[in-house]
Each structure stands twice: as structure tokens, then as C-alpha cells.
Design a protein around this motif. Structure first.
Motif, PDB file in Angstrom:
ATOM      1  N   THR A  80       0.861  -1.179   0.000  1.00 30.35           N
ATOM      2  CA  THR A  80       0.000   0.000   0.000  1.00 30.35           C
ATOM      3  C   THR A  80       0.897   1.228   0.000  1.00 30.35           C
ATOM      4  N   GLU A  81       0.796   2.035  -1.042  1.00 29.21           N
ATOM      5  CA  GLU A  81       1.650   3.213  -1.162  1.00 29.21           C
ATOM      6  C   GLU A  81       1.320   4.227  -0.073  1.00 29.21           C
ATOM      7  N   THR A  82       2.331   4.881   0.458  1.00 30.15           N
ATOM      8  CA  THR A  82       2.128   5.821   1.573  1.00 30.15           C
ATOM      9  C   THR A  82       2.378   7.269   1.186  1.00 30.15           C
ATOM     10  N   ARG A  83       2.802   7.515  -0.057  1.00 33.03           N
ATOM     11  CA  ARG A  83       3.116   8.890  -0.443  1.00 33.03           C
ATOM     12  C   ARG A  83       2.846   9.080  -1.930  1.00 33.03           C
ATOM     13  N   GLY A  84       2.817  10.337  -2.339  1.00 34.94           N
ATOM     14  CA  GLY A  84       2.692  10.660  -3.752  1.00 34.94           C
ATOM     15  C   GLY A  84       1.293  10.451  -4.289  1.00 34.94           C
ATOM     16  N   PRO A  85       1.152  10.485  -5.622  1.00 36.81           N
ATOM     17  CA  PRO A  85      -0.185  10.413  -6.234  1.00 36.81           C
ATOM     18  C   PRO A  85      -0.881   9.075  -6.037  1.00 36.81           C
ATOM     19  N   LEU A  86      -0.130   8.036  -5.685  1.00 37.29           N
ATOM     20  CA  LEU A  86      -0.730   6.718  -5.485  1.00 37.29           C
ATOM     21  C   LEU A  86      -0.940   6.384  -4.009  1.00 37.29           C
ATOM     22  N   ALA A  87      -0.797   7.349  -3.129  1.00 34.91           N
ATOM     23  CA  ALA A  87      -0.951   7.104  -1.690  1.00 34.91           C
ATOM     24  C   ALA A  87      -2.292   6.438  -1.406  1.00 34.91           C
ATOM     25  N   GLY A  88      -2.245   5.370  -0.620  1.00 43.11           N
ATOM     26  CA  GLY A  88      -3.449   4.638  -0.248  1.00 43.11           C
ATOM     27  C   GLY A  88      -3.828   3.533  -1.214  1.00 43.11           C
ATOM     28  N   ARG A  89      -3.142   3.461  -2.356  1.00 44.67           N
ATOM     29  CA  ARG A  89      -3.451   2.435  -3.342  1.00 44.67           C
ATOM     30  C   ARG A  89      -2.388   1.342  -3.338  1.00 44.67           C
ATOM     31  N   ARG A  90      -2.787   0.176  -3.818  1.00 44.81           N
ATOM     32  CA  ARG A  90      -1.848  -0.923  -3.939  1.00 44.81           C
ATOM     33  C   ARG A  90      -0.965  -0.697  -5.166  1.00 44.81           C
ATOM     34  N   VAL A  91       0.338  -0.851  -4.985  1.00 42.95           N
ATOM     35  CA  VAL A  91       1.280  -0.689  -6.091  1.00 42.95           C
ATOM     36  C   VAL A  91       2.274  -1.851  -6.044  1.00 42.95           C
ATOM     37  N   ARG A 119       6.117  -2.617  -6.171  1.00 42.14           N
ATOM     38  CA  ARG A 119       7.389  -1.935  -5.976  1.00 42.14           C
ATOM     39  C   ARG A 119       8.276  -2.084  -7.221  1.00 42.14           C
ATOM     40  N   GLY A 120       8.836  -0.966  -7.649  1.00 44.26           N
ATOM     41  CA  GLY A 120       9.662  -0.954  -8.845  1.00 44.26           C
ATOM     42  C   GLY A 120       8.882  -0.726 -10.118  1.00 44.26           C
ATOM     43  N   LEU A 121       7.566  -0.838 -10.049  1.00 40.61           N
ATOM     44  CA  LEU A 121       6.712  -0.650 -11.228  1.00 40.61           C
ATOM     45  C   LEU A 121       5.691   0.461 -10.981  1.00 40.61           C
ATOM     46  N   GLU A 122       6.053   1.420 -10.138  1.00 40.18           N
ATOM     47  CA  GLU A 122       5.099   2.484  -9.790  1.00 40.18           C
ATOM     48  C   GLU A 122       4.591   3.269 -10.994  1.00 40.18           C
ATOM     49  N   PRO A 123       5.460   3.658 -11.956  1.00 39.46           N
ATOM     50  CA  PRO A 123       4.923   4.382 -13.120  1.00 39.46           C
ATOM     51  C   PRO A 123       3.886   3.575 -13.899  1.00 39.46           C
ATOM     52  N   ALA A 124       4.141   2.274 -14.060  1.00 39.77           N
ATOM     53  CA  ALA A 124       3.178   1.430 -14.756  1.00 39.77           C
ATOM     54  C   ALA A 124       1.881   1.313 -13.963  1.00 39.77           C
ATOM     55  N   CYS A 125       1.986   1.260 -12.624  1.00 43.86           N
ATOM     56  CA  CYS A 125       0.792   1.221 -11.784  1.00 43.86           C
ATOM     57  C   CYS A 125      -0.021   2.510 -11.942  1.00 43.86           C
ATOM     58  N   ALA A 144      -4.906   5.088 -13.989  1.00 48.98           N
ATOM     59  CA  ALA A 144      -5.526   6.151 -14.779  1.00 48.98           C
ATOM     60  C   ALA A 144      -6.454   5.538 -15.841  1.00 48.98           C
ATOM     61  N   ARG A 145      -6.019   4.458 -16.461  1.00 48.52           N
ATOM     62  CA  ARG A 145      -6.844   3.801 -17.482  1.00 48.52           C
ATOM     63  C   ARG A 145      -8.051   3.108 -16.869  1.00 48.52           C
ATOM     64  N   ALA A 146      -7.856   2.534 -15.663  1.00 48.39           N
ATOM     65  CA  ALA A 146      -8.908   1.736 -15.034  1.00 48.39           C
ATOM     66  C   ALA A 146      -9.858   2.570 -14.197  1.00 48.39           C
ATOM     67  N   GLY A 147      -9.673   3.873 -14.170  1.00 51.51           N
ATOM     68  CA  GLY A 147     -10.556   4.708 -13.376  1.00 51.51           C
ATOM     69  C   GLY A 147     -10.287   4.638 -11.896  1.00 51.51           C
TER      70      GLY A 147
END
Length: 292
Positions: free
Chosen positions: A260-271, A273-279, A284-287
Motif C-alpha cells: 500500500t503506497e504511503t506517499r505521492g499520487p498513489l498514496a493509499g493504493r496498492r502498487v 514496488r519498482g513498477l510504480e509508473p506502470a501502476c 488512470a486507465r482503469a478509473g
């Protein structure tokens, strides 16, 4: 036959059969189970000592055996080189990357812990991949020169010094697939639907608390577990960080960690690690919602 042959062949076959039995008990794909059993039968029946074969021909010699292939060749090479097998340790709940990596010349206790925690890996296969793609050199306090020395020692250890070209970048599942396996694991773990392991580390009471999931998406086979590492426990993330091990038909194991990301634009979402830009692109595509 070499008098040592029954020892090496029987030992490798025994470990392959144990892995097959544990995979079957944990609900893994039956074809994956069958592959380990068939490999065990082939090694047990081999007229030549598998250790002598590896000594003479490296992983290429193992890969050429009927029913083995690159992934199982890597597994057998690890067993013969170190006396351990990371995948089997994981299935037993006994994985300890500190011991796995300390078998590599130049890697001591402190560095083995850093490799595990910073790279999120616990197998020699994954360490070799990190050496080739540059992640190893980025480990805190290591640097390019020492990373090259470890890579050379690892190659010599696993291939008996035969020169090998760096493998091409391996194909991996899409981020959406990794996140979907992460979602399935956490949901089924919370519902108490998964078999549990008794991890050796950080488990003084010997409790069976670590859920394990074996699942499949297309040609990809996955094993998912919560991260039972020192860093995860230190940050109280042992029920948040999920390690996703995966392989395709070649049985070559790779892994990522979902958090679970703790910072940045993905905070609170599952990401992953190492593939954050792809996440970020996928959300963005999946709404903004995980894969169903």
C-alpha cells in the motif's frame, strides 16, 4: 556408475518430490506438481551422477536433461551449489535469505539482509537477475565494482565458471495481473480460505499464521505470501506487503512485492514496488479501481 552418483541423484530427487508434495498440499496447479514429480523420477533414474554432470557442463548440461528445462536446471544448480533450495524453503515456511545469500562469496550477514530487504528477493535466481539488470549495484553501500564481483562469484558458483551471456530481459505479467493476484491473496487470507505455514523467522511460538496462495493467470503461475522480513516487521507491514512469486512454462522463478503506497499520487493504493509508473498509468486507465 560413480559411487557418489546415488547420493547426489537421490538427494536432488528427494527435494524435488518434497516440493511437489508441498505444492499439492497447498493447492498448486496439478501440472506444476506433475512437472516436479517427473523431474524427480528422471533425476533418480539418471545413470550419471547429476553433480558430476553439473561440474562438467554447468546449467546447460542440466537444462539438456529430459523434462528439466531452464527453471528446474536453476533449482538443481542451487541445490548442488549451496545445499539449499530457496523455493523449497519458502514452501516449508523456512525461507531465510540471510543464509541463501551468504553462500555467495563476498556476501556477509549484513549485506545478505540488505539484499533481501532492499531488493525484495530471497533466491539466487532473483539475485542473479538483479545483478544483470543493474538493481544490485544500487543497493545501499554496495556500488558498481563490488556488485560486479558478486555477480562474477554468483556466475562461477552456479555455472562452474563457464562464461555466459547476460540473459535477455524476461517477460513479466502485466501490472493489472500482479495487482489482481495481490487482491485475491489478501481477500482470501482475510477470509481464512488459504492454507497457512509456520514460518521459522519472527515466529517464536511456531504458529501457522502465514497464508499461502498458489494461483494461475493464463500461462503464469503465482505463489503469494505476506512478507515475513525484518523490515516488514519493523514497519508493522507484515500483513500489508505481499510477495508475488511467478513463473511461466519454463519454471524460471521471478518475484515482485505489492504494497500500500504511503506517499505521492498513489498514496493509499496498492502498487507493485519498482513498477510504480506502470501502476499509475494503469490506475488512470482503469478509473482508479483494481482489476476485478
Amino acid at each position: 556408475m560413480d559411487s557418489a552418483a546415488p547420493t547426489d541423484n537421490a538427494r536432488v530427487a528427494l527435494l524435488l518430490r518434497e516440493a511437489a508434495a508441498l505444492l499439492a498440499a497447498q493447492g498448486a496447479n496439478r501440472f506444476r506438481v506433475a512437472a516436479y514429480r517427473q523431474a524427480a523420477d528422471g533425476i533418480a533414474a539418471l545413470a550419471r551422477d547429476v553433480g558430476a554432470l553439473f561440474e562438467a557442463e554447468g546449467r546447460a548440461g542440466l537444462d539438456a536433461l529430459p523434462g528439466i528445462g531452464p527453471g528446474l536446471a536453476n533449482a538443481i544448480a542451487e541445490i548442488l551449489s549451496t545445499g539449499r533450495w530457496g523455493l523449497l524453503d519458502r514452501l516449508r515456511g523456512e525461507v531465510d535469505a540471510r543464509l541463501v545469500f551468504r553462500a555467495v562469496p563476498g556476501v556477509g550477514p549484513a549485506l545478505s539482509e540488505r539484499l533481501h530487504d532492499e531488493l525484495g528477493i530471497d533466491t539466487l535466481e532473483a539475485l542473479e537477475a538483479a545483478a544483470h539488470d543493474g538493481r544490485l549495484a544500487g543497493v545501499r553501500g554496495l556500488g558498481e565494482r563490488r556488485a560486479q564481483g558478486i555477480a562474477a562469484a554468483l556466475a562461477q558458483m552456479l555455472d562452474r565458471g563457464r562464461p555466459r551471456r547476460a540473459p535477455p530481459p524476461a517477460a513479466e505479467p502485466e501490472v493489472s495481473v500482479l495487482l489482481d493476484v495481490d487482491r485475491e491473496y489478501r481477500a482470501r487470507a482475510q477470509a481464512g480460505e488459504l492454507p497457512t505455514l509456520s514460518p521459522r523467522r519472527f515466529n517464536p511460538g511456531g504458529q501457522a499464521w502465514l497464508p499461502v496462495l498458489h494461483t494461475q493467470r493464463g500461462d503464469w503461475h503465482f505463489t503469494a505470501l505476506f512478507s515475513n522480513t525484518a523490515r516488514a516487521h519493523e514497519l508493522h507491514r507484515e500483513h500489508d506487503w505481499v510477495v508475488l512469486f511467478f513463473h511461466d512454462g519454463d519454471q524460471v522463478q521471478r518475484q515482485h512485492t505489492a504494497v500500500t503506497e504511503t506517499r505521492g499520487p498513489l498514496a493509499g493504493r496498492r502498487v507493485v514496488r519498482g513498477l510504480e509508473p506502470a501502476c499509475e498509468r494503469w490506475y488512470a486507465r482503469a478509473g482508479g479501481e483494481p482489476a476485478p
